[in-house]
Design an enzyme around this catalytic site. Structure first.
Site, PDB file in Angstrom:
ATOM      1  CB  SER A 218      -0.869   0.019   1.254  1.00  0.00           C
ATOM      2  OG  SER A 218      -0.068   0.298   2.388  1.00  0.00           O
ATOM      3  CG  ASP A 219       1.481   5.920  -1.179  1.00  0.00           C
ATOM      4  OD1 ASP A 219       2.396   5.955  -0.325  1.00  0.00           O
ATOM      5  OD2 ASP A 219       1.337   6.812  -2.032  1.00  0.00           O
ATOM      6  CD1 TRP A 220       4.904   4.947   5.065  1.00  0.00           C
ATOM      7  CD2 TRP A 220       4.730   3.787   3.165  1.00  0.00           C
ATOM      8  NE1 TRP A 220       5.936   4.018   5.026  1.00  0.00           N
ATOM      9  CE2 TRP A 220       5.852   3.297   3.883  1.00  0.00           C
ATOM     10  CE3 TRP A 220       4.426   3.173   1.953  1.00  0.00           C
ATOM     11  CZ2 TRP A 220       6.664   2.256   3.411  1.00  0.00           C
ATOM     12  CZ3 TRP A 220       5.229   2.136   1.482  1.00  0.00           C
ATOM     13  CH2 TRP A 220       6.328   1.700   2.214  1.00  0.00           C
ATOM     14  N   GLY A 221      -0.438   4.464   4.293  1.00  0.00           N
ATOM     15  CA  GLY A 221      -1.736   4.888   4.822  1.00  0.00           C
ATOM     16  C   GLY A 221      -2.864   4.740   3.821  1.00  0.00           C
ATOM     17  CB  ALA A 222      -3.033   3.624   0.341  1.00  0.00           C
TER      18      ALA A 222
END
Ligand code: BGC
Length: 767
Positions: A227-231
């Site tokens: 995931s993108d960071w926090g996605a």
């Protein structure tokens, strides 16, 4: 059973769930019991941002080489050079104990306003894909992984965590996916990072179609999706959609949610096992490369300078450049003493050293007399005194070098640019200095196009130096003094005005949706097709020498789509200096069933030439160079017919061309159905012979055709009315002349046409 599979079977449910969520901001969860190590990842993409404390999301990182950013890299058009940079990045990653570098970014530059365009390559998917391949191959050749990002349609910073990109299927396939597709299928990145945003209603982290069907299914991606960071929004939904690793961690609630979902039957454990297997394969692969040691900072700095020199684009030159030993030089602009060489946000590198542009100039022209003026403040305020000082400094010099950097408050990750302009002070400064000193060179540091019409005429020369990396200051000096002959070309169009840009009416969206209303027509595809004048076209860039293009030829005038064709051209350096030319090949489809851009880049080569030297350049064009994506068939198709192959020095400077005729080898099913019009039935190679005799007969009976055997219409308007009727409606109109019920005839025709099997796609719209 492979080692990975056997490891998976030995893991407990809790261990498996934990492996799918980070242990820290930058590491995966180790399983000591089974000797499964942690994997450490770091940004990316143009340097290694290794944060010393893996628990910390801080921006501060250990020193590493800051190479030029992606805008700059793409302007080199040099895949081999990117491979070389990738190898250097890989070495630095190893020295910093990093297993996967988070990059490169292969998103398209849909609008010049996207704040993060400096981290992306191009408005053209072919060029962006080639660049991504070079970088990935280089990094991974060192036993270090990459994370191709941000998958997909992440083309703005405004509401980037939630915005819903509404993009039609053909546009996705032809514009927003191909750079990812090429990078995945050719370079095999170890990991792919999903985008924050939604695409057609689904978050990047929960998009089953993108992650499972397209990426892992069609493209055969074997690594893991991070995931993108926090996605991630819903961990279980994300796992089901193909999102393997959630970052950052730790997140005990997510781990518990996965364990609980398996226990209560909501999540099939096989899905978890697949994600675990994918993550383990990369964790183990990374562990095989020994880490530690040092990297050669001086060599990498020199490489960063060479890359920067190859990327800078000479936009204008009235002959002032290269400088001929001027004695009095005015250096104006803060960017001359505070190098602006990278962008803000997650890609921000702590450089090993920085070339100060002014100092680098002095090293190359030591005995000249130098004067400096700051020219503009570091905020958005106006300061006339600084302009007056700059004018006074410029007036008494032989030449003024004006270093203009687009400030971070106008361009960064995290927010989009409000406009395409420089600051008001910078514009006024350029106008005032160029008015006082005709020999003024404007040197720009920015990651995306700026508007220039207010000041371009006054400048003797303009050099686009980009976010040029830590050694860019030296590269500027190299070019100004002719030690390096500029050879970069624009990987994105420089529009005249923001209102001219294709996404202008649909950027950045409203009520949570951004509609990609311009469809395929981004960048030069739009300007070219719509004939909108631009400041500098895609592919443009000047040199200190000149090149001639001769004898454009093709390996075959007639060819089958699957065989492709090779274009050959002789390129000669007709000037007095050694230089490099970027030869570009565009394809123009003369006729297609669906609308296509006027021309599209399908090949290029960068060639180094000594004065007077000629080289023969071969550029292969494959099936895809001629195909387009037809959403009706959900696949790439070709059509029989003529294509112009345009060989040029830019998208607007075509130097030679050839025409080839393609034969389509595809077998496609007929798309006809009961609501297809009579016109569509006639345009279909399978439908026409079946319908035509029945149609002619009915026309004669109804008096629409003259009764002379020639099937000529007596009433064109009635014929036209009938041609636009759906098949079933047509037969209902004709019921009085039919011997069977209209629905029976309709169904009979459908059975016949689909019973025939696959045919070539229809091209012509004939009766
Ligand atoms: C960025 C990614 C980056 C990640 C980790 C995110 O906000 O979008 O590109 O890799 O942070 O820093």
């Amino acid at each position: 059973m492979t080692n990975i599979q056997s490891l998976v079977t030995q893991m407990t449910l809790e261990e498996k769930a934990a492996l799918c969520t980070g242990a820290s901001a930058w590491t995966t969860t180790p399983v000591e019991r089974l000797d499964i190590p942690e994997l450490l990842v770091s940004d990316g993409p143009h340097g290694i941002r290794r944060v010393p404390d893996v628990q910390s999301m801080t921006i501060h990182s250990m020193p590493a080489t800051c190479f030029p950013t992606a805008s700059s890299l793409a302007a080199t058009w040099d895949v081999e050079l990117l491979r070389e940079m990738g190898r250097a990045l890989g070495q630095e990653a190893l020295a910093l104990n990093v297993g996967v570098v988070l990059g490169p970014g292969a998103n398209m530059k849909r609008s010049p306003l996207c704040g993060r365009n400096f981290e992306y390559f191009s408005e053209d998917p072919f060029l962006a894909g080639e660049m991504a391949v070079g970088l990935i191959e280089g990094i991974q050749s060192q036993g270090v992984g990459t994370s191709l990002k941000h998958f997909a349609a992440n083309n703005q910073e405004c509401e980037r965590f939630s915005i819903n990109a509404v993009v039609d299927e053909r546009t996705l396939r032809e514009i927003y996916l191909p750079a990812f597709e090429k990078a995945v299928t050719k370079a095999r990145p170890w990991t792919v990072m999903c985008a924050y945003n939604r695409l057609n209603g689904r978050y990047g982290s929960e998009n089953h179609w993108l992650l499972n069907d397209v990426l892992k299914g069609e493209w055969g991606f074997e690594g893991f999706v991070v995931s993108d960071w926090g996605a991630v929004h819903n961990r279980v939904a994300a796992l089901k959609a193909g999102l393997d690793l959630e970052m950052p961690g730790p997140k005990p609630t997510r781990v518990n949610a996965v364990v609980e979902a398996v226990r209560n039957g909501d999540l099939d454990e096989a899905i978890l096992d697949e994600a675990v297997g994918r993550i383990l394969a990369i964790v183990c692969r990374a562990a095989q490369t020994p880490k530690g040691g040092t990297f050669d900072a001086a060599t990498h700095h020199a490489l960063a300078r060479r890359i920067a020199g190859e990327s800078m684009v000479l936009l204008k030159n009235n002959g002032l450049l290269p400088l001929q030993a001027p004695q009095h030089i005015a250096v104006i602009g803060r960017a001359a003493v505070e190098a602006h060489f990278q962008g803000g946000g997650s890609s921000h590198i702590n450089p090993t050293q920085v070339d100060v542009p002014f100092e680098e100039l002095r090293k190359l022209a030591g005995d000249a007399e130098w004067r400096y003026a700051a020219g503009y403040p570091d905020d958005d305020s106006r300061d006339q005194a600084l302009i007056d000082e700059a004018v006074a400094t410029a007036q008494t010099a032989d030449v003024a070098l004006l270093y203009i950097a687009l400030p971070a408050f106008k361009e960064s990750e995290g927010y989009d640019r409000p406009d395409m302009g420089l600051t008001a002070q910078q514009i006024a400064l350029i106008q005032a200095v160029t008015a006082a000193q005709p020999n003024t060179v404007v040197i720009l540091n920015n990651g995306a196009p700026v508007a220039m019409s207010e000041w371009l005429d006054g400048a003797a020369a303009v050099l686009e130096a980009w976010m040029m990396g830590q050694a860019g200051g030296g590269a500027i000096a190299d070019i100004l003094f002719g030690r390096v002959n500029p050879s970069g070309k624009l990987a994105e169009t420089y529009p005249l005005r923001l209102v001219d840009t294709p996404a202008y009416l649909n950027f950045p969206g409203e009520n949570g949706d951004v509609r990609y209303g311009e469809g395929l027509f981004i960048g030069y595809r739009y300007y070219d097709t719509k004939q909108v004048p631009v400041q500098f076209p895609f592919g443009y860039g000047l040199s200190y020498t000149t090149f001639a293009y001769d004898h454009v030829r093709v390996s075959a005038d007639n060819f089958q789509d699957v065989d492709g064709v090779t274009v050959t051209v002789d390129v000669t350096n007709t000037g007095a200096r050694a230089g490099k030319e970027i030869v570009q090949v565009y394809v123009h489809d003369r006729a297609a069933r669906l609308i296509r851009p006027m021309k599209e880049l399908k090949g290029f080569a960068k060639v180094a030439l000594e004065p007077g030297e000629t080289k023969t350049v071969d550029i292969p064009l494959d099936f895809r160079a001629f195909a387009y994506y037809d959403p009706a068939y959900h696949q790439w198709i070709t059509e029989d017919g003529a294509f112009d192959i345009l060989v040029g020095a830019s998208s607007a400077d075509i130097r030679g061309q050839a025409t080839v005729t393609l034969t389509c080898t595809l077998e496609l099913p007929s798309l006809l159905h009961d609501e297809s019009t009579i016109r569509a039935w006639f345009a279909d190679p399978a439908g026409r012979p079946i319908l035509k005799p029945i149609f002619d007969e009915l026309m004669k009976k109804g008096g629409v055709f003259a009764d002379n055997g020639a099937n000529e219409p007596v009433d064109m308007s009635l014929l036209s009315f009938l041609m636009d009727l759906p098949l079933r409606s047509f037969f209902h109109f004709q019921e009085g002349y039919l011997t069977q019920p209209p629905d029976d005839i309709t169904n009979m025709l459908l059975e016949q046409v689909h019973g025939l099997g696959s045919r070539k796609p229809a091209l012509a719209r004939t009766m």
